[in-house]
Structures are given as structure tokens and as C-alpha cells.
Design a protein around this motif. Sequence first.
Motif, mmCIF file in Angstrom:
data_model
loop_
_atom_site.group_PDB
_atom_site.id
_atom_site.type_symbol
_atom_site.label_atom_id
_atom_site.label_comp_id
_atom_site.label_asym_id
_atom_site.label_seq_id
_atom_site.Cartn_x
_atom_site.Cartn_y
_atom_site.Cartn_z
ATOM 1 N N PRO A 156 0.823 -1.221 0.000
ATOM 2 C CA PRO A 156 0.000 0.000 0.000
ATOM 3 C C PRO A 156 0.849 1.260 0.000
ATOM 4 C CG PRO A 156 -0.755 -1.579 1.652
ATOM 5 C CD PRO A 156 0.564 -2.076 1.159
ATOM 6 N N GLY A 157 0.569 2.139 -0.960
ATOM 7 C CA GLY A 157 1.252 3.432 -0.996
ATOM 8 C C GLY A 157 2.748 3.344 -1.150
ATOM 9 N N GLY A 158 3.254 2.261 -1.759
ATOM 10 C CA GLY A 158 4.705 2.137 -1.891
ATOM 11 C C GLY A 158 5.388 2.028 -0.551
ATOM 12 N N ALA A 159 4.772 1.255 0.381
ATOM 13 C CA ALA A 159 5.294 1.176 1.743
ATOM 14 C C ALA A 159 6.722 0.651 1.794
ATOM 15 C CB ALA A 159 4.381 0.283 2.597
ATOM 16 N N GLY A 160 7.122 -0.120 0.792
ATOM 17 C CA GLY A 160 8.472 -0.664 0.784
ATOM 18 C C GLY A 160 9.554 0.391 0.628
ATOM 19 N N ARG A 161 9.161 1.623 0.262
ATOM 20 C CA ARG A 161 10.163 2.677 0.132
ATOM 21 C C ARG A 161 10.858 2.954 1.454
ATOM 22 N NH1 ARG A 161 6.669 7.164 -2.958
ATOM 23 N NH2 ARG A 161 5.082 6.255 -1.597
ATOM 24 N N ASP A 162 10.166 2.736 2.574
ATOM 25 C CA ASP A 162 10.791 2.941 3.879
ATOM 26 C C ASP A 162 11.957 1.983 4.077
ATOM 27 O OD1 ASP A 162 8.921 4.885 4.361
ATOM 28 O OD2 ASP A 162 7.599 3.594 5.551
ATOM 29 N N VAL A 163 11.769 0.722 3.690
ATOM 30 C CA VAL A 163 12.839 -0.272 3.832
ATOM 31 C C VAL A 163 13.995 0.059 2.905
ATOM 32 C CG1 VAL A 163 13.438 -2.707 3.568
ATOM 33 C CG2 VAL A 163 11.250 -2.075 4.585
ATOM 34 N N VAL A 164 13.686 0.403 1.653
ATOM 35 C CA VAL A 164 14.737 0.741 0.694
ATOM 36 C C VAL A 164 15.560 1.921 1.201
ATOM 37 C CG1 VAL A 164 15.183 1.555 -1.644
ATOM 38 C CG2 VAL A 164 13.433 -0.180 -1.253
ATOM 39 N N ALA A 165 14.872 2.965 1.681
ATOM 40 C CA ALA A 165 15.588 4.142 2.183
ATOM 41 C C ALA A 165 16.410 3.798 3.421
ATOM 42 C CB ALA A 165 14.594 5.253 2.497
ATOM 43 N N ALA A 166 15.868 2.928 4.287
ATOM 44 C CA ALA A 166 16.598 2.552 5.498
ATOM 45 C C ALA A 166 17.839 1.739 5.169
ATOM 46 C CB ALA A 166 15.669 1.762 6.428
ATOM 47 N N VAL A 167 17.754 0.857 4.186
ATOM 48 C CA VAL A 167 18.926 0.088 3.774
ATOM 49 C C VAL A 167 20.011 1.017 3.240
ATOM 50 C CG1 VAL A 167 19.768 -1.582 2.068
ATOM 51 C CG2 VAL A 167 17.689 -2.069 3.359
#
Length: 267
Positions: free
Chosen positions: A143-154
Motif C-alpha cells: 500500500p502506498g509504496g510502503a516498501g520505500r521505507d525499507v529501501v531508504a533505510a537500507v
Amino acid sequence: MLWVVFLLVAWGAAALSCVRLCLAAARPAPSSGAPSREARGVARAADGPALTLYETAFLAGGPHRVADLALVTMHLRRRLLVAHTGWATVVDPDGRDEVERTVIRAIGPQGQAPIPAVRSAAAAADAVRALADRLVAAGLALPGGAGRDVVAAVRAVRGAALLVAALGAAALLTPGREQRPGGAGVPVLVWFGLPLLLTLGCLAIARMEVHPYSSWASPAGQRLLAERTAAAGGPEGDVLVAVAVSGVRAVADPALRAALGAARHVP
């Protein structure tokens, strides 16, 4: 004692970035409840020979990738002229699907508009949002590109690891490093090795637990993307699949690639 300041900065960067990654990875995806009939239809289609091109594009790169795919498709099929000057011109005003009609509406009644504006308007249109909702309901998209948080955190943890290494190297050149906390027998690099070990260990765990990192596709969607390696329809279909999966960098025509690349304000 300037090296102690470097050490504190290294520990701070390592700790904050690792905590950010842990929180992002542990954050549960919002539940969509029982899948609707439409969602089950998307899931059945996904279980078939392949995802559609628009589904592939969204899972691989989000709404802006869908807009890129529509622009390339319409250009290759002579329904739109994407010029190296950065403008899109309508050739055939009758779109073949709702996304193409969205692109035509984004260009406007004058039949010509800058590609960045067309791309942004098409990516935010109802047709692309409806596609996203269907994929989320089917469990294929986040939802809402939620995976962007993980990508940015990595990326933040990787940056912290590089910062720790750089600060450790700088500490070796700093006067006064012989005054070490914890006793004179502890080398300076050992103190910097601990935050470096923390960041590298966090990256290793993330790679085992949440890799491949994706901003848009759920684990189920990532599996389907991995299987999407060919498309029916000959060489043109192969080009469109490559654009859907890899973006405009897969376009062979350098002028078209440059025109579309100039519009890529959002990754």
C-alpha cells in the motif's frame, strides 16, 4: 581527543540507521481484509502465464513506471510522438486503454505538452490508482509504496557503514589517539570496528530477511516479477517488457531514452 568525537559520530550514525532499518522492516503491512471478487480476479490473472505489462510496470517501479510504459508503447505504435526536445505530441487521439486515454488527457486539448508534466499527471491519475488498488487488494503490491521505507533505510545503513570506515581512517591520522578509553592496549580501529560490525551485520540480516528490497511489490509480487522474463508479441513486446521491468534505461533509441530520462523526477 578529536578522534573520540569521530567515534561518537560513528556510533550515532550506526545506531540510528540500524534502528531505522529494524523499525521499517518490522512494520506490518496494512491488512486489506478478505479479497474482493476483483482482487481474486487479479490474483488468478497473475497466476496465469504472466502479469500484464501495466501490472509488471507498477510492481517494478510504481505509478511513474506505468506512465513511462504508456509513453513508450504509444510512441512505438505511432500513436504519440515523444521528441528529443522533451515534448509529447498526440498523433492518434484514440487511446487503446484507460492508461493511454489518461496520457492523452494529460497532454491536453492542444495535443502537445512537456513530457515531465504528462508523466506526473498520468502517474497520479485515477486509472493508475485503480491499478494500484487492485494489486494491493490481490496481495501483490504494498500500500502506498510502503516498501520505500525499507529501501531508504537500507541505503541509510550502507551510508553509515561508509561513514564509520571513513571516520576510522581519519582517526588514525588524528593526534592524541594514544589516549584511548578502556585502556591503552585497545587499538583505535577496534573502537570503530564495533559500529562497523553493527552496520554490516544489520545489512546481512536485512538481506536474508527482506531481500530483494522493493518499494512497490510484496513478496508475492516479487516472485511474479522474477518469472516475468518474456512477453508475447515479438521484438516490440520484448522491448515493452524490458521497459516495464527496468524502466526507460532499457530503451534502445538514445533520443527516446534521453527524452524520457529527463522526465524522471521521481525514482
